[in-house]
Design a protein around this motif. Structure first.
Motif, PDB file in Angstrom:
ATOM      1  N   ALA A   8      -5.332   2.906  -0.655  1.00 28.68           N
ATOM      2  CA  ALA A   8      -6.477   3.223   0.211  1.00 28.68           C
ATOM      3  C   ALA A   8      -7.763   2.581  -0.304  1.00 28.68           C
ATOM      4  O   ALA A   8      -8.774   3.264  -0.506  1.00 28.68           O
TER       5      ALA A   8
ATOM      6  N   VAL B 287       1.972   9.368   0.372  1.00 27.81           N
ATOM      7  CA  VAL B 287       2.242   9.393   1.815  1.00 27.81           C
ATOM      8  C   VAL B 287       1.827   8.032   2.354  1.00 27.81           C
ATOM      9  O   VAL B 287       0.678   7.617   2.184  1.00 27.81           O
ATOM     10  N   GLU B 288       2.770   7.339   2.975  1.00 26.48           N
ATOM     11  CA  GLU B 288       2.501   5.988   3.469  1.00 26.48           C
ATOM     12  C   GLU B 288       1.853   6.027   4.850  1.00 26.48           C
ATOM     13  O   GLU B 288       2.259   6.796   5.717  1.00 26.48           O
ATOM     14  N   LYS B 289       0.847   5.178   5.022  1.00 25.42           N
ATOM     15  CA  LYS B 289       0.205   5.028   6.331  1.00 25.42           C
ATOM     16  C   LYS B 289       0.934   3.966   7.152  1.00 25.42           C
ATOM     17  O   LYS B 289       1.134   4.125   8.362  1.00 25.42           O
ATOM     18  N   GLU B 290       1.332   2.880   6.484  1.00 26.06           N
ATOM     19  CA  GLU B 290       2.069   1.825   7.180  1.00 26.06           C
ATOM     20  C   GLU B 290       2.790   0.925   6.182  1.00 26.06           C
ATOM     21  O   GLU B 290       2.461   0.905   4.992  1.00 26.06           O
ATOM     22  N   ARG B 291       3.772   0.214   6.703  1.00 31.19           N
ATOM     23  CA  ARG B 291       4.500  -0.802   5.943  1.00 31.19           C
ATOM     24  C   ARG B 291       4.467  -2.105   6.722  1.00 31.19           C
ATOM     25  O   ARG B 291       4.533  -2.093   7.958  1.00 31.19           O
TER      26      ARG B 291
ATOM     27  N   ALA C 192       0.794   0.576   2.574  1.00 29.93           N
ATOM     28  CA  ALA C 192      -0.580   1.083   2.615  1.00 29.93           C
ATOM     29  C   ALA C 192      -0.530   2.611   2.552  1.00 29.93           C
ATOM     30  O   ALA C 192       0.074   3.258   3.420  1.00 29.93           O
ATOM     31  N   ASN C 193      -1.138   3.181   1.528  1.00 27.95           N
ATOM     32  CA  ASN C 193      -1.153   4.633   1.374  1.00 27.95           C
ATOM     33  C   ASN C 193      -2.192   5.272   2.292  1.00 27.95           C
ATOM     34  O   ASN C 193      -3.213   4.665   2.625  1.00 27.95           O
ATOM     35  N   SER C 194      -1.939   6.508   2.664  1.00 28.09           N
ATOM     36  CA  SER C 194      -2.862   7.222   3.553  1.00 28.09           C
ATOM     37  C   SER C 194      -4.160   7.610   2.835  1.00 28.09           C
ATOM     38  O   SER C 194      -5.199   7.792   3.473  1.00 28.09           O
ATOM     39  N   ARG C 195      -4.095   7.743   1.507  1.00 28.23           N
ATOM     40  CA  ARG C 195      -5.273   8.025   0.683  1.00 28.23           C
ATOM     41  C   ARG C 195      -4.996   7.522  -0.722  1.00 28.23           C
ATOM     42  O   ARG C 195      -3.916   6.982  -0.997  1.00 28.23           O
TER      43      ARG C 195
END
Length: 317
Positions: A44, A302-306, A67-70
């Motif tokens: 993040a 927690v992943e936001k996207e790959r 991409a991590n959520s935070r």
């Protein structure tokens, strides 16, 4: 064709990600008969790091992004990325170029000789002399109190065979001390010494808290000596206090008119014993905090996207 995974954790590294990508790609091309993936896990970032990574991934399918959520911290995020790697060998390499990418060639050579763990050990550093000295003292201390032999002056930079990564997946630790786990697994490792270069771009993301966090994690995960020291020291100090009390009593009885107990010994003793108690309460608190983290069993990140991951090859998804 064997495959190699390069794992690079990032947080606000817009000044370095393109350079580390280019250097890694050049080294892999020199190696020849290997396929590879370069996994960047972005924690993040608040700058343009993720945008630059997406630009790289758009033109090179070997670049994969998580991409991590935070911001999940400097311990959980890199470890999660390691578990997502699919290569026959996995190399952990930081984004600030203080882990020299040219050493990948040496790591792979030793891996091909049969070593399942190849570690980079920084015997010298261009960083602050004081900071390097403090780190060295910590490594010496933790090796003395640890129940296993840990590798000194290794930050995790190294190569790990896919068998090691599979063992790590089975351990399922929500807040792992990665360097300690590698030593705990027990496979023989080959150590390659290197001079750690100074960071050329950007500023370090480490601070006192992050360094303290990983230092205490290493102690609580691999040693019970501080807890046992509290019990032994408590017994010894109680015995000394009893002897001092007897001496004071005898001195007062013998020299009744001349011997004055005074307030100074009482005040000094009170502050001394109180500080010792607070110190060991803090130590116990660190162990309780470690247990609390394990019990919560929260996910590493927690992943936001790959990006550029193939679903059939996603690990743990």
């Amino acid at each position: 064709m064997k495959s190699i995974s390069i794992v690079t954790p990032c947080y606000n590294e817009e000044a370095n990600v393109k350079e580390v990508y280019a250097q890694v790609k050049a080294v892999i091309e020199q190696l020849g008969n290997y396929s590879y993936e370069h996994i960047f896990i972005d924690n993040a970032s608040k700058d343009n790091t993720l945008m630059l990574l997406k630009e790289l991934a758009a033109v090179d399918p070997n670049v994969k992004i998580i991409a991590n959520s935070r911001n999940f911290g400097h311990i959980r995020s890199p470890y999660h990325a390691l578990l997502q790697a699919s290569g026959d060998a996995v190399i952990l390499l930081v984004a600030d170029l203080q882990d020299p990418p040219k050493m990948i060639k040496d790591f792979v050579e030793k891996w091909e000789e049969g070593y399942k763990v190849v570690l980079g050990v920084k015997t010298e550093s261009e960083e602050s002399f004081l900071m390097f000295g403090v780190r060295k003292m910590y490594y010496n201390f933790i090796n003395r109190v640890s129940e296993i032999e840990l590798t000194k002056n290794n930050t995790g930079f190294g190569l790990y065979d896919k068998q090691i990564i599979q063992i790590l997946r089975e351990i399922d630790d929500p807040y792992p001390y990665f360097r300690g786990l590698i030593s705990d697994i027990g496979f023989p490792s080959y150590k390659i010494e290197y001079l750690q270069p100074q960071r050329k771009r950007g500023i370090t993301k480490n601070n006192f808290y992050t360094l303290y966090d990983i230092a205490m994690l290493g102690i609580t995960n691999h040693s019970k000596i501080p807890l046992r020291l509290a019990a032994m020291l408590g017994f010894a100090m109680s015995a000394i206090s009893f002897l001092v009390a007897i001496v004071y009593l005898l001195a007062k009885l013998i020299f009744w008119n001349y011997f004055s107990v005074g307030l100074a010994p009482l005040v000094i003793g009170l502050f001394f014993f109180s500080s010792v108690q607070l110190f060991f309460i803090g130590i116990i608190g660190e162990y309780i905090g470690s247990i609390h983290t394990q019990v919560l069993k929260r996910p590493l990140v927690v992943e936001k996207e790959r990006i550029n991951f193939i679903k059939d090859h996603d690990i743990n998804k």
